[in-house]
Design an enzyme around this catalytic site. Structure first.
Site, short mmCIF file in Angstrom:
data_model
loop_
_atom_site.label_atom_id
_atom_site.label_comp_id
_atom_site.label_asym_id
_atom_site.label_seq_id
_atom_site.Cartn_x
_atom_site.Cartn_y
_atom_site.Cartn_z
N LYS A 224 -25.55 68.46 106.42
CA LYS A 224 -25.02 67.67 107.54
C LYS A 224 -26.06 66.67 108.08
O LYS A 224 -27.25 66.77 107.75
CB LYS A 224 -24.55 68.63 108.64
CG LYS A 224 -23.37 69.53 108.21
CD LYS A 224 -22.91 70.39 109.38
CE LYS A 224 -21.71 71.25 108.99
NZ LYS A 224 -21.24 72.06 110.16
N TYR B 153 -11.91 68.36 108.91
CA TYR B 153 -11.94 69.41 109.94
C TYR B 153 -10.61 69.56 110.67
O TYR B 153 -10.56 70.04 111.81
CB TYR B 153 -13.08 69.13 110.94
CG TYR B 153 -14.43 69.56 110.42
CD1 TYR B 153 -14.69 70.90 110.09
CD2 TYR B 153 -15.47 68.65 110.29
CE1 TYR B 153 -15.93 71.31 109.63
CE2 TYR B 153 -16.73 69.06 109.83
CZ TYR B 153 -16.94 70.38 109.50
OH TYR B 153 -18.18 70.79 109.06
N ASN C 197 -25.53 72.29 112.86
CA ASN C 197 -26.00 73.52 112.21
C ASN C 197 -26.29 73.32 110.71
O ASN C 197 -26.21 74.25 109.91
CB ASN C 197 -25.02 74.67 112.47
CG ASN C 197 -23.62 74.38 111.95
OD1 ASN C 197 -23.37 73.35 111.33
ND2 ASN C 197 -22.70 75.29 112.19
N HIS D 123 -22.51 72.91 105.75
CA HIS D 123 -21.13 73.39 105.65
C HIS D 123 -20.99 74.13 104.33
O HIS D 123 -21.58 73.73 103.32
CB HIS D 123 -20.14 72.22 105.64
CG HIS D 123 -18.76 72.63 105.18
ND1 HIS D 123 -17.84 73.22 106.02
CD2 HIS D 123 -18.19 72.60 103.95
CE1 HIS D 123 -16.74 73.50 105.32
NE2 HIS D 123 -16.92 73.14 104.06
N GLU E 142 -11.55 71.16 99.05
CA GLU E 142 -12.69 70.37 99.54
C GLU E 142 -13.40 69.64 98.39
O GLU E 142 -13.80 68.48 98.53
CB GLU E 142 -13.65 71.28 100.32
CG GLU E 142 -13.02 71.78 101.62
CD GLU E 142 -13.84 72.82 102.36
OE1 GLU E 142 -13.38 73.28 103.41
OE2 GLU E 142 -14.94 73.19 101.89
P1 IDP Z 1 -18.42 77.29 109.82
O1 IDP Z 1 -19.03 75.93 109.56
O2 IDP Z 1 -19.47 78.36 109.94
O3 IDP Z 1 -17.32 77.64 108.85
P2 IDP Z 1 -16.31 76.74 111.77
O4 IDP Z 1 -15.84 77.71 112.81
O5 IDP Z 1 -15.41 76.47 110.61
O6 IDP Z 1 -17.77 77.22 111.29
O7 IDP Z 1 -16.61 75.37 112.53
C1 IDP Z 1 -16.80 74.19 111.82
C2 IDP Z 1 -17.98 73.45 112.42
O8 IDP Z 1 -17.65 73.06 113.76
C3 IDP Z 1 -19.26 74.28 112.59
O9 IDP Z 1 -20.03 74.38 111.42
C4 IDP Z 1 -19.98 73.51 113.67
O10 IDP Z 1 -20.60 72.32 113.17
C5 IDP Z 1 -18.81 73.12 114.58
N1 IDP Z 1 -18.57 74.12 115.64
C6 IDP Z 1 -18.03 75.35 115.51
N2 IDP Z 1 -17.95 75.99 116.70
C7 IDP Z 1 -18.45 75.12 117.61
C8 IDP Z 1 -18.65 75.19 119.04
O11 IDP Z 1 -18.32 76.19 119.69
N3 IDP Z 1 -19.21 74.09 119.63
C9 IDP Z 1 -19.56 72.97 118.92
N4 IDP Z 1 -19.40 72.86 117.59
C10 IDP Z 1 -18.85 73.92 116.94
MG MG Z 2 -15.47 76.76 108.55
#
Ligand code: IDP
Ligand code: MG
Length: 138
Positions: free
Chosen positions: A9, A49, A112, A115, A126
């Site tokens: 990312k 997303y 974070n 992905h 994807e």
């Molecule tokens: P993942 O990437 O671990 O699968 P997901 O729940 O699918 O997590 O969420 C997709 C992306 O959305 C996350 O990787 C992160 O970048 C963002 N995200 C998830 N939860 C939050 C939140 O509570 N606040 C802000 N961004 C979030």
């Molecule tokens: Mg996810």
């Protein structure tokens, strides 16, 4: 053998971490079949997303994912989907285990660093969103 889809990312690309993260991927016996640096358009990020479109963080997530270049990749290995999710670590870096990519590099729950597909079915969707078959090289 299974394939999964990975994005390094914008936060990680900006900090010059593509090589560091790919070293962790290769150390886990995952092979990088394809890798390219692109800018996601707003439309691509919204589609990618889409499952999160009702969540309060959706607009911010799309802004963040289009704030800089990303490295999109196809990984292959035994149990690649689950294996990559394991080495990525939890979504929230505060909850990620020691030694995981997110524990080591993530800046926040949003920024974070990586992905990874959450199922084989989503991996296929994807991968085909970003790569054609001829770009996947064993
Ligand atoms: P993942 O990437 O671990 O699968 P997901 O729940 O699918 O997590 O969420 C997709 C992306 O959305 C996350 O990787 C992160 O970048 C963002 N995200 C998830 N939860 C939050 C939140 O509570 N606040 C802000 N961004 C979030
Ligand atoms: Mg996810």
């Amino acid at each position: 053998m299974q394939k999964t889809f990975s994005i390094i990312k914008p936060d990680a690309v900006k900090r010059n971490l593509i090589g560091h993260i790919n070293q962790m991927i290769e150390n886990a016996d995952l092979k990088i079949l394809a890798s390219k640096k692109i800018y996601l358009t707003k439309n691509q990020a919204q589609i990618f997303y889409e499952v999160h479109k009702e969540r309060p963080f959706f607009n911010s997530l799309v802004e963040y994912m289009t704030s800089g270049a990303v490295q999109v990749q196809v990984l292959e290995g035994e149990d690649a989907v689950l294996k990559y999710r394991k080495i990525m670590g939890a979504t929230n870096p505060d909850e990620a285990e020691e030694g995981t990519i997110r524990k080591q590099y993530a800046e926040s729950i949003e920024a974070n660093s990586v992905h990874g597909s959450d199922s084989e079915e989503n991996a296929k969707i994807e991968i085909s969103f970003f790569f054609s078959g001829s770009e996947l090289v064993e």
